[in-house]
Design a protein around this motif. Structure first.
Motif, short mmCIF file in Angstrom:
data_model
loop_
_atom_site.label_atom_id
_atom_site.label_comp_id
_atom_site.label_asym_id
_atom_site.label_seq_id
_atom_site.Cartn_x
_atom_site.Cartn_y
_atom_site.Cartn_z
N ALA A 10 0.85 -1.20 0.00
CA ALA A 10 0.00 0.00 0.00
C ALA A 10 0.88 1.25 0.00
O ALA A 10 1.77 1.40 0.83
CB ALA A 10 -0.90 0.00 1.23
N ARG A 11 0.62 2.14 -0.95
CA ARG A 11 1.38 3.39 -1.05
C ARG A 11 0.43 4.51 -1.48
O ARG A 11 -0.54 4.27 -2.19
CB ARG A 11 2.51 3.28 -2.07
N GLN A 12 0.76 5.73 -1.09
CA GLN A 12 -0.05 6.88 -1.49
C GLN A 12 0.30 7.34 -2.89
O GLN A 12 -0.52 7.89 -3.58
CB GLN A 12 0.16 8.04 -0.50
N GLY A 13 1.50 7.17 -3.28
CA GLY A 13 1.92 7.61 -4.62
C GLY A 13 3.41 7.55 -4.75
O GLY A 13 4.13 7.09 -3.85
N ARG A 14 3.91 8.02 -5.89
CA ARG A 14 5.34 8.03 -6.10
C ARG A 14 5.99 9.12 -5.25
O ARG A 14 5.31 9.93 -4.62
CB ARG A 14 5.64 8.24 -7.57
N TRP A 15 7.32 9.19 -5.29
CA TRP A 15 8.07 10.08 -4.43
C TRP A 15 7.71 11.54 -4.67
O TRP A 15 7.71 12.33 -3.77
CB TRP A 15 9.58 9.87 -4.61
N GLY A 16 7.39 11.92 -5.87
CA GLY A 16 6.93 13.28 -6.13
C GLY A 16 7.94 14.18 -6.80
O GLY A 16 8.06 15.34 -6.45
N TRP A 17 8.71 13.66 -7.74
CA TRP A 17 9.68 14.49 -8.46
C TRP A 17 8.99 15.59 -9.23
O TRP A 17 9.52 16.70 -9.35
CB TRP A 17 10.53 13.65 -9.39
N HIS A 18 7.84 15.31 -9.76
CA HIS A 18 7.10 16.31 -10.54
C HIS A 18 6.72 17.50 -9.65
O HIS A 18 6.92 18.65 -10.03
CB HIS A 18 5.86 15.67 -11.17
N ALA A 19 6.20 17.20 -8.48
CA ALA A 19 5.82 18.28 -7.56
C ALA A 19 7.05 19.05 -7.09
O ALA A 19 7.00 20.28 -6.96
CB ALA A 19 5.08 17.70 -6.36
N LEU A 20 8.16 18.37 -6.88
CA LEU A 20 9.39 19.04 -6.46
C LEU A 20 9.88 19.99 -7.55
O LEU A 20 10.29 21.12 -7.25
CB LEU A 20 10.46 18.00 -6.13
N ARG A 21 9.81 19.56 -8.79
CA ARG A 21 10.22 20.43 -9.90
C ARG A 21 9.33 21.66 -9.99
O ARG A 21 9.81 22.77 -10.24
CB ARG A 21 10.18 19.67 -11.22
N ILE A 22 8.04 21.50 -9.76
CA ILE A 22 7.12 22.64 -9.80
C ILE A 22 7.43 23.61 -8.67
O ILE A 22 7.45 24.84 -8.87
CB ILE A 22 5.66 22.15 -9.75
#
Length: 67
Positions: A10-22
């Motif tokens: 169970a995971r909420q989502g990926r690490w979030g590189w896209h959000a970090l770039r934004i």
């Protein structure tokens, strides 16, 4: 009916590189805007000289005296 997912998968989502770039791009844009405002503020301030020339009163008028 809800699907049962094992806890180790169970995971909420990926690490979030896209959000970090934004977020980084927004921070860079804020710095660019800040720099532009600083430069604009210096330009509109205009040249200042350290010497101020006092203006003499017009002929026929006495200087105002306080008191």
């Amino acid at each position: 009916m809800a699907k049962i997912v094992p806890e180790d998968k169970a995971r909420q989502g990926r690490w979030g590189w896209h959000a970090l770039r934004i977020l980084i791009a927004g921070l860079l844009l804020a710095f660019i805007a800040w720099g532009a405002v600083e430069i604009y503020g210096e330009v509109i301030k205009g040249p200042t000289t350290g010497q101020s020339v006092p203006q003499a009163p017009a002929t026929g008028q006495k200087p105002a005296q306080g008191g």
